[in-house]
Design a protein around this motif. Structure first.
Motif, PDB file in Angstrom:
ATOM      1  N   ALA A 160       9.232  49.395  61.846  1.00  0.00           N
ATOM      2  CA  ALA A 160       8.912  50.818  61.772  1.00  0.00           C
ATOM      3  C   ALA A 160       7.644  51.098  62.578  1.00  0.00           C
ATOM      4  CB  ALA A 160       8.718  51.251  60.319  1.00  0.00           C
ATOM      5  N   LEU A 161       7.686  52.112  63.387  1.00  0.00           N
ATOM      6  CA  LEU A 161       6.528  52.554  64.158  1.00  0.00           C
ATOM      7  C   LEU A 161       5.901  53.756  63.461  1.00  0.00           C
ATOM      8  CD1 LEU A 161       8.281  52.551  67.663  1.00  0.00           C
ATOM      9  CD2 LEU A 161       7.077  50.659  66.580  1.00  0.00           C
ATOM     10  N   PRO A 162       4.615  54.037  63.700  1.00  0.00           N
ATOM     11  CA  PRO A 162       4.029  55.253  63.124  1.00  0.00           C
ATOM     12  C   PRO A 162       4.798  56.511  63.519  1.00  0.00           C
ATOM     13  CG  PRO A 162       2.308  53.817  63.963  1.00  0.00           C
ATOM     14  CD  PRO A 162       3.607  53.217  64.405  1.00  0.00           C
ATOM     15  N   SER A 163       5.477  56.460  64.659  1.00  0.00           N
ATOM     16  CA  SER A 163       6.225  57.621  65.154  1.00  0.00           C
ATOM     17  C   SER A 163       7.677  57.660  64.686  1.00  0.00           C
ATOM     18  CB  SER A 163       6.203  57.624  66.689  1.00  0.00           C
ATOM     19  OG  SER A 163       6.788  56.427  67.197  1.00  0.00           O
ATOM     20  N   THR A 164       8.114  56.662  63.895  1.00  0.00           N
ATOM     21  CA  THR A 164       9.511  56.615  63.467  1.00  0.00           C
ATOM     22  C   THR A 164       9.870  57.854  62.656  1.00  0.00           C
ATOM     23  OG1 THR A 164       9.589  54.198  63.456  1.00  0.00           O
ATOM     24  CG2 THR A 164      11.195  55.338  62.090  1.00  0.00           C
ATOM     25  N   LYS A 165      10.968  58.478  63.030  1.00  0.00           N
ATOM     26  CA  LYS A 165      11.407  59.707  62.379  1.00  0.00           C
ATOM     27  C   LYS A 165      12.285  59.386  61.163  1.00  0.00           C
ATOM     28  CE  LYS A 165       9.678  62.448  65.607  1.00  0.00           C
ATOM     29  NZ  LYS A 165       9.066  61.397  66.477  1.00  0.00           N
ATOM     30  N   ASP A 198      -2.984  50.996  64.109  1.00  0.00           N
ATOM     31  CA  ASP A 198      -2.235  52.135  64.642  1.00  0.00           C
ATOM     32  C   ASP A 198      -1.725  53.049  63.532  1.00  0.00           C
ATOM     33  OD1 ASP A 198      -2.663  51.141  67.160  1.00  0.00           O
ATOM     34  OD2 ASP A 198      -0.626  50.356  67.430  1.00  0.00           O
ATOM     35  N   TRP A 199      -1.688  52.503  62.308  1.00  0.00           N
ATOM     36  CA  TRP A 199      -1.193  53.291  61.185  1.00  0.00           C
ATOM     37  C   TRP A 199      -2.295  54.116  60.527  1.00  0.00           C
ATOM     38  CZ3 TRP A 199       3.923  53.557  59.661  1.00  0.00           C
ATOM     39  CH2 TRP A 199       4.793  52.690  60.329  1.00  0.00           C
ATOM     40  N   VAL A 200      -3.557  53.840  60.867  1.00  0.00           N
ATOM     41  CA  VAL A 200      -4.666  54.598  60.294  1.00  0.00           C
ATOM     42  C   VAL A 200      -4.583  56.037  60.781  1.00  0.00           C
ATOM     43  CG1 VAL A 200      -7.173  54.817  60.162  1.00  0.00           C
ATOM     44  CG2 VAL A 200      -6.122  52.546  60.192  1.00  0.00           C
ATOM     45  N   ASN A 201      -4.689  56.964  59.853  1.00  0.00           N
ATOM     46  CA  ASN A 201      -4.647  58.407  60.139  1.00  0.00           C
ATOM     47  C   ASN A 201      -3.283  58.878  60.645  1.00  0.00           C
ATOM     48  OD1 ASN A 201      -7.426  58.683  59.508  1.00  0.00           O
ATOM     49  ND2 ASN A 201      -7.981  58.061  61.597  1.00  0.00           N
ATOM     50  N   SER A 202      -2.278  58.012  60.550  1.00  0.00           N
ATOM     51  CA  SER A 202      -0.929  58.443  60.944  1.00  0.00           C
ATOM     52  C   SER A 202      -0.238  59.055  59.731  1.00  0.00           C
ATOM     53  CB  SER A 202      -0.103  57.256  61.441  1.00  0.00           C
ATOM     54  OG  SER A 202       0.224  56.399  60.360  1.00  0.00           O
ATOM     55  N   ASN A 203       0.738  59.882  59.994  1.00  0.00           N
ATOM     56  CA  ASN A 203       1.526  60.478  58.911  1.00  0.00           C
ATOM     57  C   ASN A 203       2.576  59.462  58.478  1.00  0.00           C
ATOM     58  OD1 ASN A 203       2.696  62.217  57.101  1.00  0.00           O
ATOM     59  ND2 ASN A 203       3.856  63.343  58.644  1.00  0.00           N
TER      60      ASN A 203
END
Length: 232
Positions: A160-165, A198-203
């Motif tokens: 899973a990426l931080p951008s995964t929808k 990269d997951w810090v402050n990500s939704n």
């Protein structure tokens, strides 16, 4: 018989169900996919590996085996590109065989004679910079059903990426659920991509991802431990 090898080394398994166990890793060069998040980019091309014979690989394994190691992990790149080579190595070592694969070559996987554990990556459309080929998931499902039909221990990793929808993730999981013959035997590991900063402050949708998978399969969320420990 020779195959292109990037490296042979001993370390702790950093991903999936057997995280923390000492294993010997044989990393093949060459891959049939080009994932955007790949953390072993140097293994994508066959040309990046050193051609080694079966005996050379077996000797290298025997030189580094330790009492706490009972598994050799064939990884890559994509190790299922070399089923005959894996068969010949496996005949000469007294270790369990773990295959780390993208699962898109079911015919090749079926040619591997000794498999104790398979870690199969499920790819999402966003894992690729270009167009997503629907045959990728179809072949991954074929491989999973083949392995379970032969009573081989298999689990899936899904990066899973931080951008995964959410919608993309749900669609893939639902397709898996509809086409896997024995859902009760399959566990899915959600693997947050590295580096974890990269997951810090990500939704982050990690809890939602887990809930989606949990409707159909046993699920865990486990990051890459070897990255945290800063080991190979």
């Amino acid at each position: 018989m020779k195959a292109p090898i990037i490296e042979i080394f001993s370390s702790f398994q950093g991903e999936g169900l057997f995280i923390g166990q000492r294993q010997i890793f044989v990393r093949f060069a060459g891959c049939n996919l080009n994932c955007s998040y790949c953390d072993t980019g140097d293994s994508k091309s066959e040309k990046s590996g050193k051609l080694m014979t079966v005996d050379e690989v077996v000797d290298s394994i025997n030189e580094i085996i330790t009492p706490d190691c009972h598994v050799v992990s064939f990884t890559g790149g994509e190790p299922s590109l070399y089923p005959d080579f894996i068969n010949e190595v496996s005949k000469q070592i007294d270790l369990d065989i773990l295959l780390e694969t993208n699962g898109t070559l079911p015919n090749n996987i079926s040619m591997i004679e000794k498999l104790d554990i398979v870690s199969l990556d499920i790819k999402l459309p966003e894992h690729f910079d270009g167009d997503y080929d629907e045959s990728i998931l179809i072949n991954e499902i074929k491989s999973l059903n083949l392995l379970m039909a032969n009573d081989i221990t298999v689990y899936c990793k899904l990066v899973a990426l931080p951008s995964t929808k959410i919608n993309t993730f749900r669609e893939v999981i639902e397709k898996l659920s509809k086409n896997i013959s024995n859902k009760n035997r399959l566990q899915i590991i959600i693997q947050p991509s590295s580096p974890l900063k990269d997951w810090v402050n990500s939704n982050s949708h990690l809890f939602e991802f887990s809930e989606i998978v949990g409707q159909y399969f046993e699920v865990s969320t486990i990051p890459q431990m070897h990255k945290i420990l800063n080991i190979e």
